[in-house]
Write an enzyme that holds these catalytic residues in place. Structure first.
Site, PDB file in Angstrom:
ATOM      1  CB  SER A 146      50.120  -2.147 -39.025  1.00 40.26           C
ATOM      2  OG  SER A 146      50.406  -3.535 -39.145  1.00 40.26           O
ATOM      3  CE1 TYR A 159      45.426  -3.642 -36.248  1.00 36.55           C
ATOM      4  CE2 TYR A 159      46.929  -4.696 -37.793  1.00 36.55           C
ATOM      5  CZ  TYR A 159      46.702  -3.829 -36.742  1.00 36.55           C
ATOM      6  OH  TYR A 159      47.763  -3.141 -36.189  1.00 36.55           O
TER       7      TYR A 159
END
Length: 253
Positions: A146, A159
Site C-alpha cells: 500500500s 495499518y
C-alpha cells in the site's frame, strides 16, 4: 509448461474473497489461466467468488481451500497440498485488514490483530509460497502492499506500519530469490474503492480493483519489482516522504 509472465496458467489467491484478488484472477482467466485456487476462510463470500469465476470461464478448474492468515502453524500444510496438485505460476498475497485506527489505539488487541494479519501472517505465507515456487523453479509472487507503507501518517499509522513491514519483507524476499527463476513484485495501490474502504472519505487518485489488476498484469509482463497504482502516486509519495514532520502533522491525511 512454465508460466508466461503476465499470462500465468495457474493462479493461487491468498485472500480468496478479496475484491482485488478476484479482479486479478478474472483478468488472468480471460487471458490464459486454466486453474485458480481461492484460499480463504470458509464463507458464502468465498463460495460466491469461486462460482463467479466458473461462470466467467466454463471449464476452468476453480477450487477453494481453507486458509487462515492468523493460523500460521497451518500454512505449510495448506499450501503444500495446493502445490502438490501441480505447479502454480502466480501466487497473489491479497489478504489484509484495515482496522479502525481510533478504536485500535484505545484497544491494543485490535492493533495486534492488524499487525498479525497484515505482517506476521503474510511473512509466514509468503515464505512458504516462496519456497514452493523456488522448488518448482519458476513462478511469481505478487504482494499487495500500500502507499500507506511509504510514511507513517497520524490517521492510519497502525495499518501503515503493518504494510511498511510487509513491503520491506517482500523487497528483501525478492532480492533473496534473484536468480532462482522466481519473481517477486510489490504492488502499492492508493485508495481502492472496495468493501474495505466503503464509508471512508475518498482520497485523491482513488482507483478500482480492475485498475489494480491491469497494473499487476502489466507489471508481470515487464517483470517489474514495484508497481504503483495509479502510477502518478510514485512522484507524489516521493514528495510526501521528504516533508518535515511538523508540516506532515498539519496535513489532513
Amino acid at each position: 509448461m512454465k508460466d508466461a509472465f503476465g499470462a500465468p496458467q495457474s493462479v493461487l489467491v491468498l485472500g480468496g474473497a478479496s475484491e482485488i484478488g478476484l479482479a486479478v484472477a478474472r483478468r488472468m482467466l480471460v487471458r490464459r489461466a486454466r486453474t485458480v485456487w481461492l484460499a480463504g476462510r470458509p464463507s458464502p463470500a468465498l463460495d460466491a467468488a469461486a462460482a463467479s469465476l466458473r461462470v466467467l470461464r466454463p471449464g476452468a478448474d476453480v477450487r477453494t481451500v481453507e486458509f487462515d492468515a492468523l493460523d500460521t502453524g497451518s500454512h505449510e500444510e495448506v499450501l503444500g497440498k495446493v502445490f502438490a496438485e501441480g505447479d502454480i505460476d502466480l501466487v497473489l498475497l491479497a489478504f489484509g485488514v484495515l482496522g479502525d485506527q481510533a478504536r485500535d489505539e484505545r484497544e491494543p488487541a485490535g492493533a495486534v490483530r492488524v499487525a498479525q494479519t497484515n505482517y506476521t501472517g503474510a511473512v509466514s505465507a509468503g515464505l512458504v509460497a516462496a519456497a514452493a515456487l523456488r522448488g518448482q523453479g519458476h513462478g511469481s509472487l505478487v504482494v499487495l502492499s500500500s502507499v500507506a507503507a511509504e510514511r507513517a501518517r497520524r490517521g492510519n499509522f497502525i495499518y501503515g506500519s503493518s504494510k511498511a513491514g510487509l513491503d520491506a519483507f517482500a523487497q528483501g524476499l525478492g532480492d533473496a530469490l534473484h536468480g532462482t527463476g522466481v519473481h517477486v513484485m510489490v504492488v502499492r495501490p492508493g485508495f481502492v474503492r472496495t468493501r474495505m474502504t466503503a464509508g471512508l472519505p475518498e482520497a485523491p487518485l482513488a482507483t478500482t480493483p480492475g485498475a489494480v489488476a491491469a497494473a499487476v498484469e502489466s507489471g508481470l509482463r515487464r517483470r517489474a519489482a514495484t508497481v504503483w497504482v495509479p502510477g502518478t502516486l510514485r512522484p507524489a509519495m516521493a514528495v510526501l516522504r521528504r516533508l518535515p514532520r511538523p508540516l506532515m502533522r498539519r496535513l489532513p491525511l
